[in-house]
Design a protein around this motif. Sequence first.
Motif, PDB file in Angstrom:
ATOM      1  N   UNK A 178     -39.087  14.678  12.873  1.00 26.33           N
ATOM      2  CA  UNK A 178     -38.190  14.600  11.723  1.00 26.33           C
ATOM      3  C   UNK A 178     -37.929  15.973  11.124  1.00 26.33           C
ATOM      4  N   UNK A 179     -36.685  16.207  10.757  1.00 28.58           N
ATOM      5  CA  UNK A 179     -36.279  17.474  10.149  1.00 28.58           C
ATOM      6  C   UNK A 179     -35.400  17.153   8.943  1.00 28.58           C
ATOM      7  N   UNK A 180     -35.766  17.592   7.745  1.00 27.99           N
ATOM      8  CA  UNK A 180     -35.007  17.185   6.555  1.00 27.99           C
ATOM      9  C   UNK A 180     -33.740  17.980   6.292  1.00 27.99           C
ATOM     10  N   UNK A 181     -33.643  19.219   6.832  1.00 26.12           N
ATOM     11  CA  UNK A 181     -32.499  20.077   6.529  1.00 26.12           C
ATOM     12  C   UNK A 181     -31.986  20.721   7.815  1.00 26.12           C
ATOM     13  N   UNK A 182     -30.664  20.744   7.962  1.00 23.27           N
ATOM     14  CA  UNK A 182     -30.009  21.445   9.058  1.00 23.27           C
ATOM     15  C   UNK A 182     -29.061  22.469   8.459  1.00 23.27           C
ATOM     16  N   UNK A 183     -29.143  23.697   8.953  1.00 24.16           N
ATOM     17  CA  UNK A 183     -28.225  24.755   8.534  1.00 24.16           C
ATOM     18  C   UNK A 183     -27.332  25.082   9.727  1.00 24.16           C
ATOM     19  N   UNK A 184     -26.048  24.857   9.546  1.00 25.72           N
ATOM     20  CA  UNK A 184     -25.069  25.083  10.604  1.00 25.72           C
ATOM     21  C   UNK A 184     -24.277  26.340  10.288  1.00 25.72           C
ATOM     22  N   UNK A 185     -24.385  27.340  11.152  1.00 25.84           N
ATOM     23  CA  UNK A 185     -23.714  28.623  10.958  1.00 25.84           C
ATOM     24  C   UNK A 185     -22.463  28.656  11.834  1.00 25.84           C
ATOM     25  N   UNK A 186     -21.324  28.444  11.217  1.00 22.74           N
ATOM     26  CA  UNK A 186     -20.084  28.397  11.988  1.00 22.74           C
ATOM     27  C   UNK A 186     -20.112  27.315  13.044  1.00 22.74           C
ATOM     28  N   UNK A 187     -20.656  26.156  12.691  1.00 18.31           N
ATOM     29  CA  UNK A 187     -20.843  25.083  13.655  1.00 18.31           C
ATOM     30  C   UNK A 187     -19.553  24.379  14.036  1.00 18.31           C
ATOM     31  N   UNK A 188     -19.535  23.862  15.252  1.00 18.32           N
ATOM     32  CA  UNK A 188     -18.418  23.066  15.770  1.00 18.32           C
ATOM     33  C   UNK A 188     -18.979  21.693  16.116  1.00 18.32           C
ATOM     34  N   UNK A 189     -19.139  20.855  15.097  1.00 22.01           N
ATOM     35  CA  UNK A 189     -19.959  19.660  15.253  1.00 22.01           C
ATOM     36  C   UNK A 189     -19.202  18.353  15.381  1.00 22.01           C
ATOM     37  N   UNK A 190     -17.964  18.316  14.953  1.00 22.40           N
ATOM     38  CA  UNK A 190     -17.213  17.058  15.001  1.00 22.40           C
ATOM     39  C   UNK A 190     -16.390  17.042  16.286  1.00 22.40           C
ATOM     40  N   UNK A 191     -17.008  16.589  17.374  1.00 22.59           N
ATOM     41  CA  UNK A 191     -16.364  16.688  18.680  1.00 22.59           C
ATOM     42  C   UNK A 191     -15.076  15.879  18.756  1.00 22.59           C
ATOM     43  N   UNK A 192     -15.054  14.722  18.109  1.00 23.73           N
ATOM     44  CA  UNK A 192     -13.860  13.872  18.199  1.00 23.73           C
ATOM     45  C   UNK A 192     -12.678  14.500  17.460  1.00 23.73           C
ATOM     46  N   UNK A 193     -12.883  14.882  16.211  1.00 20.40           N
ATOM     47  CA  UNK A 193     -11.774  15.325  15.380  1.00 20.40           C
ATOM     48  C   UNK A 193     -11.449  16.801  15.543  1.00 20.40           C
ATOM     49  N   UNK A 194     -12.341  17.559  16.173  1.00 22.36           N
ATOM     50  CA  UNK A 194     -12.103  18.994  16.344  1.00 22.36           C
ATOM     51  C   UNK A 194     -11.843  19.356  17.809  1.00 22.36           C
TER      52      UNK A 194
END
Length: 300
Positions: A178-194
Motif C-alpha cells: 500500500x502507498x498513500x501518496x503518488x507524485x506524478x511529474x509531468x505524467x501521462x496517465x489517462x491512456x484513454x483520453x490522452x
Amino acid sequence: MLKKIRHTLLAAAAAGSVGGTALAATPMTLQDYLALSGPAPTRHVPYGVAPSQFAELFQPAGAGPFPVAVIIHGGCWTREFGGITQMRNMAGDLARQGIAVWNVEYRRYDEAGGGYPGMYHDVATAIDRLRTLAPEHQLDLARVVLVGHSAGGHLAQWAGARARLPRSSPLYVADPLPVPVVISLGGLADLRHEQALIKTSCDRDMAQLAGVASAARPDIFSDTSPAEMLPAGVRTVLIHGEHDTIAPLRAGQDYARRAIAAGDAAEVLVLPGGSHYDEVAATSPCWAIVAAQIRKALGI
C-alpha cells in the motif's frame, strides 16, 4: 483551486523565486536531461532474469528506519530516451536528505517481454520486493511515496491504484504494497483520453502500452489506465513545468478533476520556468518544489 495554485506560483516566478529559491532562467532540454547523472547506488537488486528487471537502492547514511521514495523513470515507454541513470540525480539528493530511494528499472515496450503485461508486472514486482529488503536496510514501509516522471508518472499512478485491479486481470495481485501518496511529474496517465497527446509527444500507439482487446479483456484501458481505476484511495500530486509541452499542465488538471470527482484527493502544482525535464533534476531550481512535496508525502 487549480487556478489559484497556478496564479500563485506564476506570481512567484515573476518575482524570481519560489520558497526563497531562484527560478530557472532557461528551461532544461532533452539534451540537458540525458546528461544528468548521480552517485552509484548502495545496492543493485535484480527482481527477474531480463537485463532490465532490476532496481537500485540508495540508502542514506546513519541509522534508520528510513522513509522510502520509489522513483520510476520516464522516456516515452522506450529505451531511446534514457531512464534509470538520469534518475540517480534526484536519488542521490533525496538520500542526502535521509530518504531511502528505490530506483526502478523495467522492460519497456521495445524490449522482449515489455509492454503489456510485462512492463506492469515489472513495476509491481519491483515495488513489492521492498518487503524483503526492509528489515536488512531499515526501510520504513509505513512511509512510502511513489514518484514517477512522464511515462513513469503513468506507471506510478497505475501502481498506486493496482489494489483496484479486478481478479480477472492478468495484472492482479492479492496484496500489493500500500502507498498513500503518488507524485506524478509531468505524467501521462489517462491512456484513454490522452491518446492524441501520447501519440504527439511520444509517438506511441495504445497497443504498445495497453495490449490488444480480446473477448476476456474487451477494454484495454480497464487495467492499464489509472484514470479508469478511480477512485484509487490515494492522494495524487500532479506537478508540471510551466513550459512542459510533452505533458502540459492541462493534462494534470484534467486528471485531478476526474480523481476529485471520483472521491480521491488530488492537487496540481506548477514549476515556474520549468520544462518537462526540470521536473526530475536536483540541479534545477525547480527541484526545491518537488523535493518539498516528497518530504511532505513522507511526513518529514
